[in-house]
Design an enzyme around this catalytic site. Sequence first.
Site, PDB file in Angstrom:
ATOM      1  N   CYS A   2       0.691  -1.216  -0.129  1.00 23.63           N
ATOM      2  CA  CYS A   2      -0.317   0.294   0.148  1.00 23.63           C
ATOM      3  C   CYS A   2       0.667   1.373   0.111  1.00 23.63           C
ATOM      4  O   CYS A   2       2.426   1.426  -0.180  1.00 23.63           O
ATOM      5  CB  CYS A   2      -1.104   0.089   1.518  1.00 23.63           C
ATOM      6  SG  CYS A   2      -2.267  -1.558   1.386  1.00 23.63           S
ATOM      7  N   GLY A  31      -0.802   0.472  -5.535  1.00 24.25           N
ATOM      8  CA  GLY A  31      -1.840   0.024  -5.692  1.00 24.25           C
ATOM      9  C   GLY A  31      -3.433   0.317  -5.892  1.00 24.25           C
ATOM     10  O   GLY A  31      -3.507   1.968  -5.544  1.00 24.25           O
ATOM     11  N   ASN A 104       0.764   0.762   5.914  1.00 26.70           N
ATOM     12  CA  ASN A 104       1.450  -0.388   5.325  1.00 26.70           C
ATOM     13  C   ASN A 104       2.047  -1.492   5.604  1.00 26.70           C
ATOM     14  O   ASN A 104       2.676  -1.093   6.944  1.00 26.70           O
ATOM     15  CB  ASN A 104       2.468   0.608   3.902  1.00 26.70           C
ATOM     16  CG  ASN A 104       2.824  -0.105   2.937  1.00 26.70           C
ATOM     17  OD1 ASN A 104       2.369  -0.975   2.491  1.00 26.70           O
ATOM     18  ND2 ASN A 104       3.698   0.356   2.580  1.00 26.70           N
ATOM     19  N   TYR A 294      11.209  -3.784  -7.488  1.00 28.65           N
ATOM     20  CA  TYR A 294      10.034  -3.649  -7.605  1.00 28.65           C
ATOM     21  C   TYR A 294       8.823  -2.329  -7.653  1.00 28.65           C
ATOM     22  O   TYR A 294       8.468  -1.706  -8.688  1.00 28.65           O
ATOM     23  CB  TYR A 294       9.226  -5.129  -7.759  1.00 28.65           C
ATOM     24  CG  TYR A 294       7.688  -5.229  -8.869  1.00 28.65           C
ATOM     25  CD1 TYR A 294       8.116  -4.945  -9.941  1.00 28.65           C
ATOM     26  CD2 TYR A 294       7.302  -5.036  -7.848  1.00 28.65           C
ATOM     27  CE1 TYR A 294       6.220  -4.798 -10.726  1.00 28.65           C
ATOM     28  CE2 TYR A 294       5.079  -5.031  -8.720  1.00 28.65           C
ATOM     29  CZ  TYR A 294       5.414  -5.004  -9.881  1.00 28.65           C
ATOM     30  OH  TYR A 294       4.378  -4.975 -10.050  1.00 28.65           O
TER      31      TYR A 294
END
Length: 616
Positions: A2, A31, A104, A294
């Site tokens: 998140c 997200g 998160n 990523y």
Amino acid sequence: MCGIIGLVYSNPNAHVNQALVDALTILQHRGQDAAGIVTSHNNRLNLRKDTGTVSEVFTQENVINLKGNIGIGHVRYPTAGGSCSAEAQPLYTNFPFGIALAHNGNLTNTDELMSKMRNCQRHINTDSDSELLLNVFADELQRRQISTMSADDIFDSVSIVMRKCKGAYAVVILINGVGLLAFRDPCGIRPLCFGSRRIKKTVSDNKIYSSSRSGLMLSEMSSSSNASFMGEERLFVDYAVASESVAIDALDPRFKLERDVKAGEAIFITIKGELFTKSCLNFNLTPCLFEYVYFARPDSILDGVQVYEARGLMGAKLAQKILNKYPDHDIDTVMPIPETSRTSALQCAQLLNRPFREGFIKNRYIARTFIMPGQEMRRKTVRLKLNAVKSEFKDKTVLLVDDSIVRGTTSMELIQMARDAGAKKVYFASAAPPVRFPNVYGIDIPTKAELIAHNRSEEQICEVLGADKVIYNDLQDVIDAVMQLNPKLSGTFEASCFDGVYVTEEVTAEYLAALDTGRGQGRNNLLVQLNGSKDIHDNHDSHNTSDLTIMGLALSGDDSSVVEPNSSGGGGGGGGQDSGGLNERVGEAEFESSSLLVVSTPSRSGKYATGGGICE
């Protein structure tokens, strides 16, 4: 994974609403399942949240109603709990003070926490671990039984929360009438940073004049108490807390990144703009390595590391491995898989002395496939998301470079697309090591059975993918790429999806086995819903307890709500269900006793969105 943002403007007449929307738009890559914002104005909380992207959830009409000089925001995709809009954040409880939270990460001792909260008569209304975290914090504040809250009171509460809540978490909390709180788990697994903006303003004629590049900006002063400042020049300091530095950069050129929030550190900013910090509980910093591979945007700085530079170094190390292993390689061209791998692929091509070409064109209106629910949906989406430029593939040996290979769904489709476009040979390279183990700290890699690299050699992976060769980066090379940019880091990272080493002691083989079974069944149920098919079977592999290493490090870590009118304010549950005095009207619901204004529109089911609720 998140994205979270918190803003405090020291000018009480300023509003953070548009800045929060802008920051969430910048964090959208973290997200696309849901988005939400809560602000505080005149001792009332204003909330808007729903499923969907930022542009889908927020309109000009509902953003205008999010008034206030302090607020928090959240973008989400689900790793724990469900994907219904009841679990969209921020989440809210009305006691004490009125508290909203955005989180998160992922808690790893939810069963234990749920039992404790029930014993404290706190109602948890969803399956979200974020709601648990909210109530653990609220319960700790409630125990202090004080009418006013000091920074020390808040920090003491955070210290206890960190001892109780295990796992990974970066959190922003808005305490109504008190201020904004942010903290990071004791291992610093999930990223969090903060920045500030200093603005000199002249108070004159009941107005504030703000110096800017374009001249003087004007805003009305609503309080007569400001009359004593007439004609004075005042320094206003605004603060921002965010998952990634890029969200702070985008707010205003005058916003400057201060630093990362330390592992186990809490930051408290009062509604007047006073800043306090304290290390509440600290172990060695072990940031998530997958963020650099990523998740994070390349223009972000995480724990002193420029992500763009780190990915470039990963690409260089990948090229060196290819040269060492295949000195006489026959690669004609190097191609990235848009977007994340572009930096690594470019550096790889340069060191291989081969042309860098864009062989796939991305449809920018399709969500990231890694975070889409369900294998079949991911597979179907790949060809909608990417299209091959046939002239770049015809009669060539191509090296496709991706940031990582998780389930292999996207990789298989891309390799086939390259062959369909006329490629002579297709080599597939990953800038990350093989993803062989589940992640329990907030990344959606929950079961070993879904991971193409689990219990497979590179040769076996190559065969399954349908490639001519598969090349992975080495874990140590990826770590070295990050460490090279910030040698002050300890060298220990949360890299459990690569090496099976879990940095918190509660993550045992038994824990993973239970998670594997539970999440796997949940995914099958989701696929039934998505595909309209009952013919889906669970094919999980057996659990091998020998492939896990546990580091002995104990942490100290449009929805439909049922709202009872005229309910008492004590012992609030998650999602605002204890807010009383309900008055509904078209487009919004007003909670008088809890001072919560929920700005919402009817959901797709025709009901109204509030702070939490019941999934239907």
